[in-house]
Design a protein around this motif. Structure first.
Motif, PDB file in Angstrom:
ATOM      1  N   ARG A  49      31.429  62.669  56.010  1.00  0.00           N
ATOM      2  CA  ARG A  49      29.970  62.516  55.968  1.00  0.00           C
ATOM      3  C   ARG A  49      29.399  63.504  54.958  1.00  0.00           C
ATOM      4  O   ARG A  49      28.916  64.576  55.329  1.00  0.00           O
ATOM      5  N   PRO A  50      29.427  63.194  53.673  1.00  0.00           N
ATOM      6  CA  PRO A  50      28.984  64.141  52.633  1.00  0.00           C
ATOM      7  C   PRO A  50      27.533  64.573  52.774  1.00  0.00           C
ATOM      8  O   PRO A  50      27.158  65.647  52.296  1.00  0.00           O
ATOM      9  N   SER A  51      26.715  63.754  53.436  1.00  0.00           N
ATOM     10  CA  SER A  51      25.300  64.113  53.593  1.00  0.00           C
ATOM     11  C   SER A  51      25.066  65.098  54.723  1.00  0.00           C
ATOM     12  O   SER A  51      23.932  65.558  54.926  1.00  0.00           O
ATOM     13  N   GLY A  52      26.119  65.442  55.487  1.00  0.00           N
ATOM     14  CA  GLY A  52      25.968  66.400  56.574  1.00  0.00           C
ATOM     15  C   GLY A  52      25.691  65.737  57.900  1.00  0.00           C
ATOM     16  O   GLY A  52      25.442  64.528  57.983  1.00  0.00           O
ATOM     17  N   ILE A  53      25.719  66.552  58.963  1.00  0.00           N
ATOM     18  CA  ILE A  53      25.582  65.999  60.307  1.00  0.00           C
ATOM     19  C   ILE A  53      24.133  65.765  60.697  1.00  0.00           C
ATOM     20  O   ILE A  53      23.859  65.055  61.660  1.00  0.00           O
TER      21      ILE A  53
ATOM     22  N   LEU B 105      39.521  77.896  58.813  1.00  0.00           N
ATOM     23  CA  LEU B 105      38.916  76.773  59.532  1.00  0.00           C
ATOM     24  C   LEU B 105      37.601  76.329  58.896  1.00  0.00           C
ATOM     25  O   LEU B 105      37.303  75.128  58.823  1.00  0.00           O
ATOM     26  N   ALA B 106      36.812  77.290  58.420  1.00  0.00           N
ATOM     27  CA  ALA B 106      35.519  76.942  57.820  1.00  0.00           C
ATOM     28  C   ALA B 106      35.707  75.991  56.645  1.00  0.00           C
ATOM     29  O   ALA B 106      34.923  75.056  56.448  1.00  0.00           O
ATOM     30  N   PHE B 107      36.749  76.221  55.887  1.00  0.00           N
ATOM     31  CA  PHE B 107      36.967  75.396  54.698  1.00  0.00           C
ATOM     32  C   PHE B 107      37.634  74.065  55.053  1.00  0.00           C
ATOM     33  O   PHE B 107      37.446  73.072  54.357  1.00  0.00           O
ATOM     34  N   VAL B 108      38.388  74.055  56.145  1.00  0.00           N
ATOM     35  CA  VAL B 108      38.899  72.776  56.653  1.00  0.00           C
ATOM     36  C   VAL B 108      37.718  71.908  57.092  1.00  0.00           C
ATOM     37  O   VAL B 108      37.663  70.703  56.789  1.00  0.00           O
ATOM     38  N   VAL B 109      36.780  72.516  57.793  1.00  0.00           N
ATOM     39  CA  VAL B 109      35.578  71.791  58.213  1.00  0.00           C
ATOM     40  C   VAL B 109      34.817  71.286  56.990  1.00  0.00           C
ATOM     41  O   VAL B 109      34.336  70.150  56.963  1.00  0.00           O
ATOM     42  N   LEU B 110      34.723  72.137  55.969  1.00  0.00           N
ATOM     43  CA  LEU B 110      34.018  71.746  54.744  1.00  0.00           C
ATOM     44  C   LEU B 110      34.658  70.502  54.121  1.00  0.00           C
ATOM     45  O   LEU B 110      33.966  69.543  53.754  1.00  0.00           O
TER      46      LEU B 110
ATOM     47  N   LEU C 267      36.603  68.252  55.606  1.00  0.00           N
ATOM     48  CA  LEU C 267      36.451  67.099  56.489  1.00  0.00           C
ATOM     49  C   LEU C 267      35.055  66.499  56.384  1.00  0.00           C
ATOM     50  O   LEU C 267      34.897  65.269  56.341  1.00  0.00           O
ATOM     51  N   VAL C 268      34.038  67.362  56.330  1.00  0.00           N
ATOM     52  CA  VAL C 268      32.664  66.856  56.231  1.00  0.00           C
ATOM     53  C   VAL C 268      32.450  66.146  54.907  1.00  0.00           C
ATOM     54  O   VAL C 268      31.820  65.080  54.844  1.00  0.00           O
ATOM     55  N   LEU C 269      32.984  66.729  53.823  1.00  0.00           N
ATOM     56  CA  LEU C 269      32.813  66.102  52.515  1.00  0.00           C
ATOM     57  C   LEU C 269      33.498  64.734  52.462  1.00  0.00           C
ATOM     58  O   LEU C 269      33.038  63.825  51.766  1.00  0.00           O
ATOM     59  N   CYS C 270      34.605  64.591  53.192  1.00  0.00           N
ATOM     60  CA  CYS C 270      35.311  63.305  53.207  1.00  0.00           C
ATOM     61  C   CYS C 270      34.651  62.310  54.160  1.00  0.00           C
ATOM     62  O   CYS C 270      34.566  61.117  53.857  1.00  0.00           O
TER      63      CYS C 270
END
Length: 284
Positions: free
Chosen positions: A277-281, A265-270, A272-275
Motif C-alpha cells: 500500500r504505497p499510499s500508506g495506511i 524491523l522498521a525497514f522491513v515494514v517500510l 512491505l508498505v511500499l509493496c
C-alpha cells in the motif's frame, strides 16, 4: 505485566517517530520533497539540550525550549542558505541538496560536540511510576505528553493562524498562492522552522533515555521516515498513526520474536508498505 511494559515502551518510541514523521510531512507539504536534513536536526536537538542543561547549567525545561528554538533557527538557515539559492525547483535536485547539507551538518556537529557519547538528564527525576501493572519512566510519559501537545499546537497553527493557512495554500497550489501574493519563500522557510522544531523536540526528548552521539539521529530519523511512509507521506494523521504503530510493532517484536531484529524491523515494514500500500495506511 510484561505485555504492558512493552506497550508503554512502544508508545514512547512511537511518539518520537511521530514527531520526526510530522517534520518530514510539513516540508513535503510545502515543497514536495523529502528533507533528509531532518535526521540531523534530531541529533542537533539533543546536542543543544546537552549544551544548555549540562554545560550552561540551565534547568532542563529551559534547555529543552532552547533546543527546540535553536533547531528551528538552524532549519530556517538550511532553507534560506542551502536550498533557496538553487536555480531550480526540481524535487530531485532539492532532495540531493538536502542529502549534501545533511552530511555537512553532521560533520559540523562532530566538530563542535565531538564523537564521544554523552548523557543528558531527564526532565524530571528518573524514578519509575507504576501504571496498569507496568513500571514506566517519567521521561517516557513526558515524551508522549509533549508529543500530544506538539500535535495540538500544529493543528492550531495550520488551522488558526495566517501563516499556517498560507502554508496550506502553498502546499495545495503554489501557483495560485503566488498569484494572490503569498510569499512562497518565507512560507517554505517557516515550514523548515516547524519541521526543525519537531525534529529538535524529538531529539531533546529521546536523548535522556538513550546515549547522545553525533549520529544518534540517523537511525531515529530513518525510522521516522519509515513511520511517515507507513502512515501516508505528507499526511499529519498518518504520521502520528504510523509513528505509534511502528513503535508498538517494533517493541512487541523485540519482546516476543527477537531484539536482534528490532532496528531492521522498521525497514522491513517500510518495504512491505511500499509493496502492499504505497499510499500508506491512512486514507488521504
Amino acid at each position: 505485566m510484561d505485555f504492558m511494559q512493552f506497550v508503554w515502551a512502544g508508545l514512547g518510541n512511537g511518539a518520537i517517530y511521530a514527531l520526526i514523521a510530522l517534520g518530514f510531512g510539513v516540508v513535503h507539504g510545502a515543497m514536495g520533497i523529502v528533507n533528509f536534513v531532518q535526521v540531523d536536526l534530531v541529533t542537533l536537538g539533543g546536542m543543544l539540550l546537552y549544551s544548555a542543561s549540562v554545560l550552561a547549567g540551565l534547568p532542563v525545561p529551559v534547555g529543552l525550549l532552547a533546543a527546540v528554538v535553536g533547531t528551528a533557527l538552524v532549519a530556517m538557515f538550511v532553507e534560506r542558505l542551502g536550498l533557496r539559492p538553487a536555480r531550480t525547483n526540481h524535487p530531485l535536485v532539492l532532495v540531493f541538496l538536502t542529502v549534501g547539507i545533511s552530511i555537512v551538518l553532521r560533520g559540523a556537529i562532530q566538530m563542535v560536540w565531538g564523537k564521544n557519547r554523552m548523557a543528558v538528564p531527564p526532565i524530571t527525576e528518573d524514578v519509575p511510576v507504576r501504571l496498569w501493572g507496568a513500571m514506566v519512566l517519567p521521561q517516557t510519559l513526558w515524551m508522549m505528553a509533549l508529543t500530544v501537545a506538539a500535535i495540538g499546537a500544529l493543528v492550531w497553527f495550520f488551522r488558526g493562524t495566517n501563516l499556517g493557512l498560507a502554508m496550506r495554500a502553498v502546499a495545495s497550489n503554489p501557483t495560485a498562492a503566488a498569484v494572490v501574493g503569498i510569499p512562497a519563500g518565507r512560507v517554505r522557510m517557516a515550514a523548515f522552522a516547524v519541521a526543525g522544531a519537531c525534529g529538535g523536540l524529538a531529539g531533546a526528548l529521546v536523548t535522556p533515555v538513550t546515549t547522545l552521539s553525533a549520529d544518534v539521529g540517523v537511525l531515529l530519523g530513518l525510522k521516522g521516515f519509515a513511520a511517515a511512509i507507513l502512515g501516508g507521506f505528507g499526511s499529519f494523521p498518518g504520521a502520528v498513526a504510523g509513528g505509534v504503530l511502528l513503535g508498538l510493532v517494533e517493541s512487541l517484536a523485540a519482546a516476543y520474536v527477537s531484539s536482534a531484529y528490532k532496528d531492521a524491523l522498521a525497514f522491513v515494514v517500510l518495504v512491505l508498505v511500499l509493496c502492499w500500500r504505497p499510499s500508506g495506511i491512512v486514507r488521504q
